[in-house]
Design a protein around this motif. Structure first.
Motif, PDB file in Angstrom:
ATOM      1  N   HIS A  81    -177.597  -0.471 -35.807  1.00 49.48           N
ATOM      2  CA  HIS A  81    -176.954   0.169 -34.660  1.00 49.48           C
ATOM      3  C   HIS A  81    -176.795   1.669 -34.897  1.00 49.48           C
ATOM      4  CE1 HIS A  81    -176.261  -3.654 -32.714  1.00 49.48           C
ATOM      5  NE2 HIS A  81    -175.760  -4.132 -33.841  1.00 49.48           N
ATOM      6  N   PHE A 105    -175.419  -5.125 -27.058  1.00 53.39           N
ATOM      7  CA  PHE A 105    -174.254  -5.184 -27.938  1.00 53.39           C
ATOM      8  C   PHE A 105    -174.286  -3.983 -28.869  1.00 53.39           C
ATOM      9  CE2 PHE A 105    -174.740  -9.502 -26.589  1.00 53.39           C
ATOM     10  CZ  PHE A 105    -173.460 -10.037 -26.565  1.00 53.39           C
ATOM     11  N   ASN A 110    -170.470  -5.938 -32.610  1.00 56.48           N
ATOM     12  CA  ASN A 110    -169.944  -7.117 -31.931  1.00 56.48           C
ATOM     13  C   ASN A 110    -169.351  -6.794 -30.568  1.00 56.48           C
ATOM     14  OD1 ASN A 110    -170.534  -9.062 -33.936  1.00 56.48           O
ATOM     15  ND2 ASN A 110    -168.800  -8.347 -35.161  1.00 56.48           N
ATOM     16  N   ARG A 111    -169.484  -5.538 -30.146  1.00 59.87           N
ATOM     17  CA  ARG A 111    -168.923  -5.132 -28.855  1.00 59.87           C
ATOM     18  C   ARG A 111    -169.965  -5.308 -27.752  1.00 59.87           C
ATOM     19  NH1 ARG A 111    -165.063  -1.343 -27.006  1.00 59.87           N
ATOM     20  NH2 ARG A 111    -164.674  -0.625 -29.137  1.00 59.87           N
ATOM     21  N   PRO A 112    -169.694  -6.149 -26.751  1.00 57.55           N
ATOM     22  CA  PRO A 112    -170.625  -6.276 -25.629  1.00 57.55           C
ATOM     23  C   PRO A 112    -170.526  -5.062 -24.710  1.00 57.55           C
ATOM     24  CG  PRO A 112    -168.711  -7.687 -25.284  1.00 57.55           C
ATOM     25  CD  PRO A 112    -168.559  -7.085 -26.655  1.00 57.55           C
ATOM     26  N   ILE A 113    -171.676  -4.596 -24.200  1.00 52.62           N
ATOM     27  CA  ILE A 113    -171.745  -3.456 -23.303  1.00 52.62           C
ATOM     28  C   ILE A 113    -172.260  -3.957 -21.949  1.00 52.62           C
ATOM     29  CG2 ILE A 113    -172.692  -1.161 -22.921  1.00 52.62           C
ATOM     30  CD1 ILE A 113    -170.892  -1.318 -25.355  1.00 52.62           C
ATOM     31  N   LEU A 144    -168.672   2.006 -22.950  1.00 50.06           N
ATOM     32  CA  LEU A 144    -168.015   1.513 -24.160  1.00 50.06           C
ATOM     33  C   LEU A 144    -166.756   0.710 -23.842  1.00 50.06           C
ATOM     34  CD1 LEU A 144    -168.400   4.617 -26.502  1.00 50.06           C
ATOM     35  CD2 LEU A 144    -169.585   2.424 -26.690  1.00 50.06           C
ATOM     36  N   THR A 145    -166.135   0.982 -22.714  1.00 47.07           N
ATOM     37  CA  THR A 145    -164.919   0.259 -22.322  1.00 47.07           C
ATOM     38  C   THR A 145    -165.190  -0.738 -21.196  1.00 47.07           C
ATOM     39  OG1 THR A 145    -164.327   2.042 -20.786  1.00 47.07           O
ATOM     40  CG2 THR A 145    -163.444   2.174 -23.025  1.00 47.07           C
ATOM     41  N   SER A 161    -166.376  -4.186 -19.146  1.00 51.75           N
ATOM     42  CA  SER A 161    -165.951  -5.574 -19.297  1.00 51.75           C
ATOM     43  C   SER A 161    -166.707  -6.428 -18.289  1.00 51.75           C
ATOM     44  CB  SER A 161    -164.448  -5.696 -19.045  1.00 51.75           C
ATOM     45  OG  SER A 161    -164.165  -5.493 -17.666  1.00 51.75           O
TER      46      SER A 161
END
Length: 322
Positions: A177, A225, A228-231, A264-265, A267
């Motif tokens: 990443h 991703f 582990n953060r989904p975008i 990035l934020t 949902s």
């Protein structure tokens, strides 16, 4: 059940020992033939052979999103026929594994293998929609062969980033990443059309949307991703609907700061929005034209330069074991 296991030996997150364990586990539950890919496009050739066979029930792809994409294109070389074609199962072995994670499969290959065996015992499967690209009639790209994608495609900026990453991987760099983020910055610095976009969206019955600087087509959510953060570029995108499009008309520093923060934020309930954003949901067919040749990517695979691409959302295209 007879299954073909397509193994990418260069898969980022699986060692030879792990692959041997996974093969042993799968072979204990089915008649398994394991084949290791030897060249780019080999997984596609194996998928095609499985589709043309009369005795293969399932193709298992052990690798990253590129391996999955090749297998899918092989399976669907003659078009979708989910009732008669072998089903697809995925054991993630890449650095991101967007397709598998969008299906809510475990991201660890051993856990994913256990989930796959449970799904086979319980008969769990779903038929998912896919995206299909083709050359646009009346353009220089008219003769480009059709190609399927599973979760996203992009014309322009993001495809340029993918191309830069592939160049580093060809020189032996590991796909991480951090590498992607560095190439985003470098692509932005060298992007000649970031303030005046050259892409036009055309869809039947609608006015064209001109001057897009960024165009991302999604067949699933999340878009990608970051660790582990989904975008979520297109939160409503789904394997059960048509295609979604997220576009930006400006890639200035201020626009990037705003929309980058929103990404990035993001949902499942809220994606980027604002006056520079173009968002479309559940499209069956549309075309992206560019005034100049731009890079095209599908499922994270750089496919060269194109000036016009027609996208089609094909519902219920492929059976997947989940």
């Amino acid at each position: 059940m007879r299954a073909l296991l397509v193994v990418n030996p260069a898969a980022t997150t699986t060692s030879a020992r792990t692959r041997d364990v996974l093969i042993h586990a799968l072979a204990s539950e089915m008649k398994l033939e394991a084949v290791t890919t030897e060249y780019r496009g080999h997984a596609r050739d194996l998928g095609r052979q499985a589709a043309e066979s009369n005795d293969i029930d399932l193709v298992v792809a052990l690798g990253g999103d590129g391996t999955v994409n090749e297998v899918v294109n092989g399976l669907l070389h003659a078009g979708p026929d989910p009732e008669h074609l072998p089903g697809l199962a995925v054991v993630p072995g890449g650095s991101t594994n967007v397709f598998a994670r969008a299906l809510d499969l475990p991201n660890h290959p051993v856990e994913a293998t256990g989930a796959l065996l449970d799904a086979l015992r319980e008969g769990r499967e779903r038929t998912v929609g896919l995206g299909l690209t083709s050359g646009t009639p009346g353009t220089d790209d008219e003769g480009v062969p059709p190609r399927w994608f599973t979760f996203n495609a992009g014309l322009g900026f993001d495809a340029g980033v993918v191309g830069r990453v592939e160049q580093h991987r060809e020189r032996g760099r590991k796909s991480t990443h951090a590498l992607y983020m560095r190439q985003v910055v470098r692509q932005l610095i060298g992007e000649p059309h970031r303030l005046h976009g050259v892409i036009t969206l055309e869809q039947p019955g609608e006015e064209p949307v001109r001057d897009l600087a960024l165009s991302i087509v999604s067949n699933a959510s999340p878009w990608t991703f970051l660790g582990n953060r989904p975008i979520y570029a297109s939160p409503k995108a789904s394997f059960d609907t048509g295609l979604d499009l997220f576009g930006l008309k400006r890639l200035s520093a201020s626009a990037l700061a705003r929309y980058g923060t929103q990404l990035l934020t993001s949902s499942p309930e809220r994606g980027p929005r604002g006056r520079h954003v173009t968002a479309r949901h559940d499209l069956t067919q549309f075309t992206l034209h560019s005034k100049v040749p731009l890079p095209l990517q599908m499922d994270g695979d750089h496919l060269g330069l194109r000036t016009s691409v027609t996208f089609t959302g094909v519902r219920r295209a492929l059976r997947v074991i989940v």
